[in-house]
Design a protein around this motif. Sequence first.
Motif, PDB file in Angstrom:
ATOM      1  N   VAL A   4      63.313 -18.637 -69.884  1.00  0.00           N
ATOM      2  CA  VAL A   4      63.765 -17.756 -68.806  1.00  0.00           C
ATOM      3  C   VAL A   4      65.293 -17.716 -68.738  1.00  0.00           C
ATOM      4  CG1 VAL A   4      63.686 -17.335 -66.326  1.00  0.00           C
ATOM      5  CG2 VAL A   4      61.690 -18.277 -67.488  1.00  0.00           C
ATOM      6  N   LEU A   5      65.911 -18.887 -68.869  1.00  0.00           N
ATOM      7  CA  LEU A   5      67.374 -18.946 -68.828  1.00  0.00           C
ATOM      8  C   LEU A   5      67.981 -18.234 -70.036  1.00  0.00           C
ATOM      9  CD1 LEU A   5      68.134 -22.573 -67.560  1.00  0.00           C
ATOM     10  CD2 LEU A   5      68.051 -20.439 -66.271  1.00  0.00           C
ATOM     11  N   ARG A   6      67.367 -18.456 -71.199  1.00  0.00           N
ATOM     12  CA  ARG A   6      67.869 -17.773 -72.403  1.00  0.00           C
ATOM     13  C   ARG A   6      67.804 -16.265 -72.222  1.00  0.00           C
ATOM     14  NH1 ARG A   6      65.022 -21.523 -75.627  1.00  0.00           N
ATOM     15  NH2 ARG A   6      63.456 -19.988 -76.165  1.00  0.00           N
ATOM     16  N   GLY A   7      66.692 -15.792 -71.665  1.00  0.00           N
ATOM     17  CA  GLY A   7      66.523 -14.357 -71.441  1.00  0.00           C
ATOM     18  C   GLY A   7      67.545 -13.827 -70.445  1.00  0.00           C
ATOM     19  N   PHE A   8      67.783 -14.583 -69.382  1.00  0.00           N
ATOM     20  CA  PHE A   8      68.762 -14.183 -68.381  1.00  0.00           C
ATOM     21  C   PHE A   8      70.148 -14.038 -69.012  1.00  0.00           C
ATOM     22  CE2 PHE A   8      71.993 -15.213 -65.203  1.00  0.00           C
ATOM     23  CZ  PHE A   8      71.654 -14.348 -64.176  1.00  0.00           C
ATOM     24  N   GLY A   9      70.525 -15.046 -69.810  1.00  0.00           N
ATOM     25  CA  GLY A   9      71.836 -15.010 -70.467  1.00  0.00           C
ATOM     26  C   GLY A   9      71.963 -13.814 -71.398  1.00  0.00           C
ATOM     27  N   ALA A  10      70.920 -13.578 -72.182  1.00  0.00           N
ATOM     28  CA  ALA A  10      70.951 -12.465 -73.138  1.00  0.00           C
ATOM     29  C   ALA A  10      71.028 -11.128 -72.398  1.00  0.00           C
ATOM     30  CB  ALA A  10      69.714 -12.515 -74.033  1.00  0.00           C
ATOM     31  N   ALA A  11      70.265 -11.009 -71.300  1.00  0.00           N
ATOM     32  CA  ALA A  11      70.267  -9.759 -70.539  1.00  0.00           C
ATOM     33  C   ALA A  11      71.655  -9.494 -69.959  1.00  0.00           C
ATOM     34  CB  ALA A  11      69.224  -9.826 -69.423  1.00  0.00           C
ATOM     35  N   TRP A  12      72.253 -10.522 -69.393  1.00  0.00           N
ATOM     36  CA  TRP A  12      73.600 -10.384 -68.804  1.00  0.00           C
ATOM     37  C   TRP A  12      74.589  -9.869 -69.845  1.00  0.00           C
ATOM     38  CZ3 TRP A  12      75.368 -12.809 -63.904  1.00  0.00           C
ATOM     39  CH2 TRP A  12      76.732 -12.609 -63.683  1.00  0.00           C
ATOM     40  N   VAL A  13      74.580 -10.553 -71.016  1.00  0.00           N
ATOM     41  CA  VAL A  13      75.524 -10.170 -72.066  1.00  0.00           C
ATOM     42  C   VAL A  13      75.284  -8.722 -72.489  1.00  0.00           C
ATOM     43  CG1 VAL A  13      76.131 -10.568 -74.484  1.00  0.00           C
ATOM     44  CG2 VAL A  13      75.945 -12.498 -72.904  1.00  0.00           C
ATOM     45  N   ASN A  14      74.016  -8.373 -72.707  1.00  0.00           N
ATOM     46  CA  ASN A  14      73.734  -7.022 -73.200  1.00  0.00           C
ATOM     47  C   ASN A  14      74.083  -5.957 -72.171  1.00  0.00           C
ATOM     48  OD1 ASN A  14      72.900  -7.469 -75.845  1.00  0.00           O
ATOM     49  ND2 ASN A  14      70.941  -8.273 -75.108  1.00  0.00           N
ATOM     50  N   ILE A  15      73.843  -6.238 -70.903  1.00  0.00           N
ATOM     51  CA  ILE A  15      74.139  -5.234 -69.874  1.00  0.00           C
ATOM     52  C   ILE A  15      75.652  -5.067 -69.692  1.00  0.00           C
ATOM     53  CG2 ILE A  15      74.026  -4.733 -67.392  1.00  0.00           C
ATOM     54  CD1 ILE A  15      71.207  -6.080 -67.455  1.00  0.00           C
ATOM     55  N   PHE A  16      76.337  -6.182 -69.439  1.00  0.00           N
ATOM     56  CA  PHE A  16      77.745  -6.055 -69.058  1.00  0.00           C
ATOM     57  C   PHE A  16      78.676  -5.812 -70.238  1.00  0.00           C
ATOM     58  CE2 PHE A  16      76.032  -8.263 -65.291  1.00  0.00           C
ATOM     59  CZ  PHE A  16      76.427  -7.328 -64.343  1.00  0.00           C
ATOM     60  N   ARG A  17      78.273  -6.285 -71.430  1.00  0.00           N
ATOM     61  CA  ARG A  17      79.142  -6.058 -72.584  1.00  0.00           C
ATOM     62  C   ARG A  17      79.096  -4.599 -73.022  1.00  0.00           C
ATOM     63  NH1 ARG A  17      78.272  -9.512 -77.986  1.00  0.00           N
ATOM     64  NH2 ARG A  17      76.383  -8.275 -77.944  1.00  0.00           N
ATOM     65  N   ASN A  18      78.005  -3.929 -72.696  1.00  0.00           N
ATOM     66  CA  ASN A  18      77.840  -2.558 -73.185  1.00  0.00           C
ATOM     67  C   ASN A  18      78.014  -1.494 -72.103  1.00  0.00           C
ATOM     68  OD1 ASN A  18      77.158  -3.283 -75.957  1.00  0.00           O
ATOM     69  ND2 ASN A  18      75.386  -4.255 -75.016  1.00  0.00           N
ATOM     70  N   THR A  19      78.508  -1.904 -70.950  1.00  0.00           N
ATOM     71  CA  THR A  19      78.803  -0.937 -69.897  1.00  0.00           C
ATOM     72  C   THR A  19      80.316  -0.852 -69.740  1.00  0.00           C
ATOM     73  OG1 THR A  19      76.808  -1.696 -68.768  1.00  0.00           O
ATOM     74  CG2 THR A  19      78.322  -0.320 -67.497  1.00  0.00           C
ATOM     75  N   PRO A  20      80.883   0.361 -69.676  1.00  0.00           N
ATOM     76  CA  PRO A  20      82.336   0.467 -69.499  1.00  0.00           C
ATOM     77  C   PRO A  20      82.771  -0.228 -68.211  1.00  0.00           C
ATOM     78  CG  PRO A  20      81.410   2.591 -70.096  1.00  0.00           C
ATOM     79  CD  PRO A  20      80.262   1.678 -69.848  1.00  0.00           C
ATOM     80  N   LEU A  21      83.906  -0.921 -68.295  1.00  0.00           N
ATOM     81  CA  LEU A  21      84.391  -1.661 -67.133  1.00  0.00           C
ATOM     82  C   LEU A  21      84.627  -0.732 -65.938  1.00  0.00           C
ATOM     83  CD1 LEU A  21      85.418  -4.235 -65.791  1.00  0.00           C
ATOM     84  CD2 LEU A  21      87.636  -3.851 -66.866  1.00  0.00           C
ATOM     85  N   THR A  22      85.106   0.489 -66.229  1.00  0.00           N
ATOM     86  CA  THR A  22      85.352   1.439 -65.137  1.00  0.00           C
ATOM     87  C   THR A  22      84.084   1.676 -64.317  1.00  0.00           C
ATOM     88  OG1 THR A  22      86.720   2.523 -66.791  1.00  0.00           O
ATOM     89  CG2 THR A  22      86.550   3.594 -64.650  1.00  0.00           C
ATOM     90  N   LEU A  23      82.944   1.809 -65.016  1.00  0.00           N
ATOM     91  CA  LEU A  23      81.683   2.035 -64.304  1.00  0.00           C
ATOM     92  C   LEU A  23      81.313   0.812 -63.471  1.00  0.00           C
ATOM     93  CD1 LEU A  23      79.335   3.923 -66.793  1.00  0.00           C
ATOM     94  CD2 LEU A  23      81.235   4.755 -65.401  1.00  0.00           C
TER      95      LEU A  23
END
Lengths: 247, 224
Positions: B48-67
């Motif tokens: 569960v923790l691994r999934g949480f970490g991966a989800a965070w990275v994938n969401i925030f790394r691939n969203t423009p900071l402005t958004l």
Amino acid sequence: MSDEALIVLENVNKWFGPLHVLDDVNMSVARGEVVVVIGPSGSGKSTLCRAINRLEPISSGTITFDGKPLPEEGKSLARLRSEVGMVFQSFNLFAHKTILQNVMLGPVKVRKEKPVEVRERAMALLDRVGIGNQAEKFPAQLSGGQQQRVAIARALAMQPKAMLFDEPTSALDPEMVGEVLDVMTSLAREGMTMVVVTHEMGFARHAANRVVFMADGQLVEEAPPTEFFANPKSDRAKDFLSKILTH
Amino acid sequence: MDVFSDADNLDVYVTGFLWILKLTLVGTLGAVVIGTLLAAFRVSPIPVLRGFGAAWVNIFRNTPLTLIVFFCYFGLYSTLGVVFSDDLELNNFWLGVVGLAVYTAAFVCEAIRSGINTVPPGQAEAARAIGMTFRQTLTMIVLPQAGRAVIAPLGSILIALCKNATIIGTIGLMESSNAMKELINSNGQAVFQIFFVFAGTFAVVLIPTGYGFGWLANKMAVKR
């Protein structure tokens, strides 16, 4: 016999995928006994050694240490490991810690002992293995033989009930093998329970109570060293000894 | 004639960069703390923790900071009513810090995770062999060595964070880019001077910072 045994392996099997690295191994090590495990590479002897403190989980069978089966995971497993010293082929000293810190870390952080007392004991151990004057250096500044002696001191600092040695001299330059074997021999004389995986036949001859010969994951033969080297019973042991002893 | 000899203009300039400094310092602190935690999650034995970490990275790394920063303002503040301070400007500052930290944490996490891969497996094995728990092994043996291995890339991430802090201007904080816009609006004849002073300020601070991290990385490197 079973009352005295500190380490007992019963019907232990281990597969790496399709590879049967431990094939129905039964073995017991009595308190104070020094068992040397030898055999060709790939015979499963390192895996056997690592299974005893569960660095390598086994597929089936039971391993008992000091009367209790090995815990599965978590705190109780950590506690068991703290009672079994381990020395690796590649030393594995903590690279970012000084020699003294390497030796003190376990007792202070795992056992929660007082640093002042541990320091004294750690220095005594380092003196004993002949590294006392290098206590403030980092591992990379020491030779391989010195690093391995520190690794032994680090394991001893936990005041273990038994010591496992996984090919402790195989990564060393030839001139450094002796200094490590000397420390191990003196440990053996003092009555430490030891399981030693090694290719050093000299050490097996003079320090072991018993030699265990492994091949293809099976425990093929076990005997006192004089008997084993003079008169091996199995063909595989004869074959192995003829290859290493003729040079 | 000289834009920056005017006391009011100078104040706009100084205030703008003070905001950038504060955003950088607090944002870095948040990003490093969250990023380290995420890296620990990503190497933990708990799925569960691994999934949480991966989800965070994938969401925030691939969203423009402005958004992300817009979401902090319109989503967190306007819609959900998350208020950090009654002072409007200070509230915008904290909303900006949240955006910067959650975004940059994704990069910090991946840098530290690659650092963890530089630590030989034998180090963790030796730690477990003397009875350390997973947590002790991670915090005392693996992360300290991983951290030292990634000082240089962390420096690049920090420099990017400092420049990214100008994006917080879009939600109404008078940081340097807003300050520059204001000065240009009222001093149209001096566009180049204003631009070079603002850009130069970043360069003058960040170039030595980059070298500083390079020096630190060498000094702290773990000898093997």
